[in-house]
Design an enzyme around this catalytic site. Structure first.
Site, mmCIF file in Angstrom:
data_model
loop_
_atom_site.group_PDB
_atom_site.id
_atom_site.type_symbol
_atom_site.label_atom_id
_atom_site.label_comp_id
_atom_site.label_asym_id
_atom_site.label_seq_id
_atom_site.Cartn_x
_atom_site.Cartn_y
_atom_site.Cartn_z
ATOM 1 N NE ARG A 17 -1.340 2.456 2.874
ATOM 2 C CZ ARG A 17 -0.791 3.558 3.371
ATOM 3 N NH1 ARG A 17 -0.647 4.640 2.611
ATOM 4 N NH2 ARG A 17 -0.358 3.592 4.624
ATOM 5 C CG HIS A 21 2.582 6.757 -1.689
ATOM 6 N ND1 HIS A 21 1.779 7.705 -2.286
ATOM 7 C CD2 HIS A 21 1.963 6.434 -0.515
ATOM 8 C CE1 HIS A 21 0.723 7.944 -1.526
ATOM 9 N NE2 HIS A 21 0.807 7.187 -0.454
ATOM 10 C CB SER A 172 1.935 11.744 7.014
ATOM 11 O OG SER A 172 0.850 11.148 7.688
ATOM 12 C CG HIS A 201 6.598 8.077 6.188
ATOM 13 N ND1 HIS A 201 6.764 7.593 4.921
ATOM 14 C CD2 HIS A 201 5.283 7.904 6.483
ATOM 15 C CE1 HIS A 201 5.606 7.153 4.452
ATOM 16 N NE2 HIS A 201 4.684 7.332 5.382
#
EC number: 4.1.3.39
Length: 341
Positions: A17, A21, A172, A201
């Protein structure tokens, strides 16, 4: 080697998922099928699958996926027997009737309903529907650094009231340091009566350290991805996370050798470019801008002769969030205009 005791921490593998990106949402059905078999063999508890921005997000605005949601979920479901199939859902992209219901009908086990960190109100209907269908459902607060701790706790209470079984906060933009994580997870633990989770992240190189800080503060749900495959500088590297937790004596239920093998396999299959903490990733972390903006910022800035670092810091000042990719061009044009005066 295996870590076979009852898990003290449940790990969600977001490779299929968040990793989407990293390849502009171009993971193929064959990639999903192959990787799910490796994750299953490693006893990964939850495997999250979908467009990088979640269910029904494929679009010109945030990127068209190579596969439909149906194809991705059907493929994953076929190869996950003991590992649970998870999805990421942002109300606004995904509606209950058109998108969520069909996904659950395809056999999704775990639903993570996400909102911006100050907008938990939009998740109520989706969370309620999942609970009514007997599915495991977690609430997710994205871009959590943009809310002060008391506000974050109030939003988490809403998710709990709606029926979420845990609240996951996402770093994020990869902006947190371990102390930031400790403060937030500790405060959430005191404020709500359900589990707390953390999604890291690696923009400032802190993904593993921050994940460990979250666990030490009481988090019971942690995200990772193979080789760190994810937006921007990537996520907490799953193999490293499992190894470090084994070193600390924290049970995950994941087979270390097999997850290491999964990493080697994924690198030959679809992780063509390993996540690196590049200059723009660092700027993304410092400016507090969503990691997934890195590629479009670099492209649009380069096309217009603008320094992408300036673009990131301006987006940070504007408090841009995922889904506002249209702001990138606006900011680039404004910076270019200022430079031409």
């Amino acid at each position: 080697m295996s870590n076979s005791n009852r898990p003290a921490v449940v790990i969600t593998d977001s490779t299929l998922r968040d990793g989407n990106h990293a390849v502009s949402h171009q993971l193929r059905a064959s990639d999903i099928a192959s990787y799910c078999q490796w994750a299953e063999a490693a006893h990964v508890p939850i495997v999250e699958v979908g467009h990088g921005n979640g269910l029904a997000a494929s679009s010109l605005q945030v990127g068209l996926a190579a596969c439909s949601d149906q194809m991705m979920l059907e493929t994953a479901r076929m190869h996950l027997k003991t590992s649970r199939l998870g999805i990421h859902v942002i109300p606004g992209f995904a509606t209950v009737a058109k998108d969520l219901k069909p996904a659950l009908d395809l056999g999704v086990d775990v639903v993570r309903v996400a909102s911006h960190c100050t907008e938990a109100d939009i998740t109520e209907r989706h969370i309620g529907y999942c609970r009514d269908q007997g599915k495991t459902v977690f609430g997710v607060l994205m871009m959590s650094h943009m809310a002060e701790v008391p506000v974050l706790c109030e939003e988490a209470k809403k998710l709990e009231a709606y029926g979420a079984e845990a609240v996951i906060i996402m770093d994020s933009s990869g902006t947190y340091l371990p102390l930031d994580v400790t403060r937030r997870v500790s405060a959430l633990k005191e404020s709500i009566g359900i589990g707390v989770g953390f999604h890291a992240h690696n923009n400032l190189g802190m993904a593993i350290a921050n994940s460990i800080a979250a666990i030490e503060a009481g988090a019971v749900l942690i995200d990772g991805s193979i080789r760190g495959f994810g937006a921007g500088a990537g996520n907490a590297q799953l193999e490293t996370l499992v190894a470090v937790l084994e070193r600390l004596g924290v049970a995950t239920g994941i087979d270390l050798y097999r997850v290491l093998d999964a990493g080697d396999f994924a690198e030959t299959l679809f992780v063509k470019e390993l996540p690196v903490v590049r200059s723009l990733s660092i700027v993304s972390g410092l400016s507090g801008v969503f990691s997934g903006f890195s590629k479009p910022v670099l492209r649009i800035a380069s096309e217009n002769g603008v320094d992408p670092r300036d673009v990131f810091f301006e987006l940070g000042r504007r408090r841009a969030v995922a889904g506002q990719e249209d702001l990138i061009l606006e900011v680039v044009k404004e910076i270019k205009s200022r430079g031409n005066r």
